[in-house]
Design an enzyme around this catalytic site. Structure first.
Site, PDB file in Angstrom:
ATOM      1  CG  LEU A 125      34.966  38.452  35.809  1.00 28.40           C
ATOM      2  CD1 LEU A 125      34.595  37.021  35.428  1.00 28.40           C
ATOM      3  CD2 LEU A 125      36.287  38.819  35.081  1.00 28.40           C
ATOM      4  CD  GLU A 127      30.620  36.771  42.191  1.00 24.34           C
ATOM      5  OE1 GLU A 127      30.839  36.246  43.315  1.00 24.34           O
ATOM      6  OE2 GLU A 127      30.004  36.204  41.274  1.00 24.34           O
ATOM      7  N   PRO A 128      31.961  41.090  45.155  1.00 27.53           N
ATOM      8  CG  PRO A 128      30.129  41.619  46.515  1.00 27.53           C
ATOM      9  CD  PRO A 128      30.497  40.940  45.233  1.00 27.53           C
ATOM     10  CB  ILE A 157      29.157  46.254  36.945  1.00 28.49           C
ATOM     11  CG1 ILE A 157      29.272  44.968  37.781  1.00 28.49           C
ATOM     12  CG2 ILE A 157      28.861  45.974  35.470  1.00 28.49           C
ATOM     13  CD1 ILE A 157      30.520  44.124  37.515  1.00 28.49           C
ATOM     14  CD  GLN A 279      70.622  69.902  33.767  1.00 31.32           C
ATOM     15  OE1 GLN A 279      71.014  69.886  34.929  1.00 31.32           O
ATOM     16  NE2 GLN A 279      71.420  69.719  32.761  1.00 31.32           N
ATOM     17  CD  GLU A 363      38.986  46.177  30.998  1.00 35.99           C
ATOM     18  OE1 GLU A 363      39.607  45.496  30.177  1.00 35.99           O
ATOM     19  OE2 GLU A 363      37.924  46.767  30.731  1.00 35.99           O
ATOM     20  N   GLY A 364      42.377  43.970  35.634  1.00 32.16           N
ATOM     21  CA  GLY A 364      43.558  43.248  36.084  1.00 32.16           C
ATOM     22  C   GLY A 364      44.596  44.210  36.627  1.00 32.16           C
TER      23      GLY A 364
HETATM   24  N1  CAA Z   1      42.251  33.776  26.664  1.00 34.80           N
HETATM   25  C1  CAA Z   1      41.567  32.613  26.617  1.00 34.80           C
HETATM   26  N2  CAA Z   1      41.673  31.658  27.584  1.00 34.80           N
HETATM   27  C2  CAA Z   1      42.498  31.925  28.617  1.00 34.80           C
HETATM   28  C3  CAA Z   1      43.238  33.120  28.720  1.00 34.80           C
HETATM   29  C4  CAA Z   1      43.094  34.056  27.672  1.00 34.80           C
HETATM   30  N3  CAA Z   1      43.777  35.201  27.715  1.00 34.80           N
HETATM   31  N4  CAA Z   1      43.955  33.094  29.845  1.00 34.80           N
HETATM   32  C5  CAA Z   1      43.703  31.924  30.452  1.00 34.80           C
HETATM   33  N5  CAA Z   1      42.814  31.224  29.706  1.00 34.80           N
HETATM   34  C6  CAA Z   1      42.308  29.890  29.995  1.00 34.80           C
HETATM   35  C7  CAA Z   1      43.471  28.898  29.935  1.00 34.80           C
HETATM   36  O1  CAA Z   1      43.673  28.380  28.640  1.00 34.80           O
HETATM   37  C8  CAA Z   1      43.019  27.821  30.901  1.00 34.80           C
HETATM   38  O2  CAA Z   1      42.068  27.007  30.263  1.00 34.80           O
HETATM   39  P1  CAA Z   1      42.252  25.391  30.190  1.00 34.80           P
HETATM   40  O3  CAA Z   1      42.278  24.913  31.618  1.00 34.80           O
HETATM   41  O4  CAA Z   1      41.073  24.941  29.423  1.00 34.80           O
HETATM   42  O5  CAA Z   1      43.561  25.141  29.510  1.00 34.80           O
HETATM   43  C9  CAA Z   1      42.261  28.614  31.955  1.00 34.80           C
HETATM   44  O6  CAA Z   1      41.855  29.832  31.335  1.00 34.80           O
HETATM   45  C10 CAA Z   1      43.065  28.896  33.198  1.00 34.80           C
HETATM   46  O7  CAA Z   1      44.241  29.550  32.760  1.00 34.80           O
HETATM   47  P2  CAA Z   1      45.459  29.846  33.732  1.00 34.80           P
HETATM   48  O8  CAA Z   1      45.793  28.595  34.474  1.00 34.80           O
HETATM   49  O9  CAA Z   1      46.513  30.536  32.941  1.00 34.80           O
HETATM   50  O10 CAA Z   1      44.823  30.852  34.732  1.00 34.80           O
HETATM   51  P3  CAA Z   1      45.445  31.311  36.085  1.00 34.80           P
HETATM   52  O11 CAA Z   1      44.499  30.834  37.125  1.00 34.80           O
HETATM   53  O12 CAA Z   1      46.890  31.009  36.208  1.00 34.80           O
HETATM   54  O13 CAA Z   1      45.402  32.871  35.956  1.00 34.80           O
HETATM   55  C11 CAA Z   1      44.422  35.009  35.984  1.00 34.80           C
HETATM   56  C12 CAA Z   1      44.213  33.496  35.805  1.00 34.80           C
HETATM   57  C13 CAA Z   1      45.295  35.508  34.887  1.00 34.80           C
HETATM   58  C14 CAA Z   1      45.015  35.379  37.323  1.00 34.80           C
HETATM   59  C15 CAA Z   1      43.010  35.522  35.843  1.00 34.80           C
HETATM   60  O14 CAA Z   1      42.260  35.045  36.910  1.00 34.80           O
HETATM   61  C16 CAA Z   1      42.907  37.029  35.759  1.00 34.80           C
HETATM   62  O15 CAA Z   1      43.162  37.608  34.710  1.00 34.80           O
HETATM   63  N6  CAA Z   1      42.489  37.686  36.864  1.00 34.80           N
HETATM   64  C17 CAA Z   1      42.182  39.098  36.867  1.00 34.80           C
HETATM   65  C18 CAA Z   1      40.750  39.320  36.547  1.00 34.80           C
HETATM   66  C19 CAA Z   1      40.488  40.708  36.060  1.00 34.80           C
HETATM   67  O16 CAA Z   1      41.188  41.240  35.228  1.00 34.80           O
HETATM   68  N7  CAA Z   1      39.409  41.312  36.560  1.00 34.80           N
HETATM   69  C20 CAA Z   1      38.994  42.583  36.125  1.00 34.80           C
HETATM   70  C21 CAA Z   1      37.532  42.549  35.834  1.00 34.80           C
HETATM   71  S1  CAA Z   1      36.815  43.638  34.710  1.00 34.80           S
HETATM   72  C22 CAA Z   1      37.012  45.222  35.311  1.00 34.80           C
HETATM   73  O17 CAA Z   1      38.036  45.567  35.725  1.00 34.80           O
HETATM   74  C23 CAA Z   1      35.904  46.191  35.388  1.00 34.80           C
HETATM   75  C24 CAA Z   1      35.619  47.023  34.214  1.00 34.80           C
HETATM   76  O18 CAA Z   1      34.516  46.969  33.743  1.00 34.80           O
HETATM   77  C25 CAA Z   1      36.595  48.016  33.646  1.00 34.80           C
END
Ligand code: CAA
Length: 384
Positions: A125, A127-128, A157, A279, A363-364
């Site tokens: 998911l 990207e740079p 990734i 303590q 993961e956020g």
């Molecule tokens: N489940 C399903 N759908 C969801 C959802 C969820 N938990 N959260 C949001 N959505 C959907 C919403 O329903 C909405 O859809 P509709 O327009 O159809 O209603 C859409 O997504 C947009 O939702 P929001 O408006 O709530 O989204 P936002 O823009 O306010 O917030 C965010 C989005 C929470 C900031 C999100 O971009 C996010 O989580 N960012 C962080 C990304 C991340 O965690 N990256 C880590 C990558 S993986 C990794 O770390 C590497 C690894 O391998 C370990």
């Protein structure tokens, strides 16, 4: 909420604890030095049913509940955080995405070998220039007849190198923002999928974290996961489950640091007595125990909601935020209790400290969890 584990959950916990402390722990420190990917351990973990725990049996999984899964994952993390992150990504965002969004054919062909542990998968998911804000990603997939042509670079990734199959998100309709992102299944060996730079990381050193480069990489229409435009939803729902996993991983590493600190405090003498009699140390141990216990309850709460089929996005973020911040404090305190020795590689706490650092990031980030939590509090009826 106080939890009483079922006999089956206790049995899974004991089985994984025994395996983890005997097999996984034995080479964890060595792996941290050599960065060697523990392929043999994953094979054994597959045989034990740990690589697709929550997946139905017909697709190679164990049909376990989420509480059993967090128990198992934290036992693996107790011994080796590098191993646990691979297990976490595999179980949640890879296997569960296939399970929830895949067709029968896709599940048969890809989920079965993944959940049975024959293959390891990756989810691409980030990207740079698109981390916390995945909607701004630049990877594209353009339709050409009955194929999609993917171009772009994914970064950080997990298992980018050792995975057999990659789930990748790409923009299929720029104008539709998050609704214009789709998800594709790309088997390794597909022309145009290149494993790029491997990160040299502070912790989790035996888990490979790489770039994945897509250069005119063609996949048939049948390898789209879900429908066109489902990519962001797939990623977000996979991350909900993934975040409970990172919280469980945090708990496991915290327990390892805590046990090491208590053992050391009972043995180490200063001013004529074991330092556990002072303590200053006792209070640190009490605070650590309290923080760990609180994290455990939040993790069980989120996992139980998931098991009951209720929405758990908010609870997963709360558990992830609290547990990942907690483990950073607990591992730092474990080093403090060890004094100068804690700063050396003769004791495991420095590895725990380095491994834990990324838990508030991947993961956020903690900041993203606060966005998710506040969105739920402010938009939803349900209050804490
Ligand atoms: N489940 C399903 N759908 C969801 C959802 C969820 N938990 N959260 C949001 N959505 C959907 C919403 O329903 C909405 O859809 P509709 O327009 O159809 O209603 C859409 O997504 C947009 O939702 P929001 O408006 O709530 O989204 P936002 O823009 O306010 O917030 C965010 C989005 C929470 C900031 C999100 O971009 C996010 O989580 N960012 C962080 C990304 C991340 O965690 N990256 C880590 C990558 S993986 C990794 O770390 C590497 C690894 O391998 C370990």
């Amino acid at each position: 909420m106080l939890f009483k584990l079922t006999d089956e959950q206790l049995m899974i916990q004991n089985m994984v604890r025994e395996f983890s402390r005997k097999v996984i722990a034995a080479t964890a420190a060595e792996r941290d030095k050599t960065k060697k990917f523990p392929a043999g351990n994953f094979k054994q973990m597959g045989e034990l049913g740990l690589m697709g725990m929550m997946i139905p049996e017909e697709y190679g999984g164990e049909a376990a509940d989420a509480v059993s899964y967090v128990l198992a994952l934290s036992e693996i993390a107790y011994s080796c955080a590098s191993t646990s992150v691979v297990m976490s990504v595999q179980n949640s965002i890879v296997c569960e995405s296939f399970n929830h969004f895949g067709t029968k054919e896709q599940k048969q062909k890809y989920l079965l070998p993944l959940a049975s542990g024959e293959w390891i998968g990756a989810f691409a998911l980030t990207e740079p220039d698109a981390g916390s804000d995945p909607v701004s990603q630049e990877t594209t997939a353009v339709k050409d007849g009955d194929e999609w042509v993917i171009n772009g670079t994914k970064r950080f990734i997990t298992t980018g190198k050792h995975s057999k199959v990659v789930l990748v998100t790409a923009k299929t309709d720029e104008a539709r923002k998050h609704k214009g992102i789709s998800c594709f299944i790309v088997p390794k060996g597909t022309p145009g999928l290149i494993v790029g730079h491997m990160e040299d990381k502070m912790g989790l050193r035996a888990s490979d974290t790489t770039d994945l480069i897509f250069e005119n990489c063609r996949v048939p229409d049948s390898l789209m996961l879900g429908k066109e435009g489902d990519g962001f939803k797939i990623a977000m729902s996979g991350l909900d489950s993934g975040r409970i996993g990172i919280a469980a991983q945090s708990y496991g590493v915290a327990m390892a640091a805590f046990d090491a600190a208590v053992k050391y405090a009972k043995k180490r003498k200063q001013f004529g007595v074991a330092i556990s009699k002072h303590q200053a140390i006792r209070f640190q141990i009490a605070d650590m125990a309290t923080q760990i216990e609180a994290a455990k309850q939040l993790i069980f709460s989120a996992a139980s909601l998931k098991d009951r089929g209720e929405s758990y996005t908010r609870e997963a973020s709360i558990a992830k935020l609290f547990a990942s911040e907690m483990v950073n404090q607990v591992t730092a305190r474990a080093i403090q209790i060890h004094g100068g020795y804690g700063f050396t590689k003769d004791y495991p706490v420095e590895r725990f400290y380095r491994d834990a650092r990324v838990f508030t990031i991947y993961e956020g980030t903690s900041e993203i969890q606060r966005i998710v939590i506040s969105n739920h509090v402010l938009r939803d009826k349900r209050k804490p």
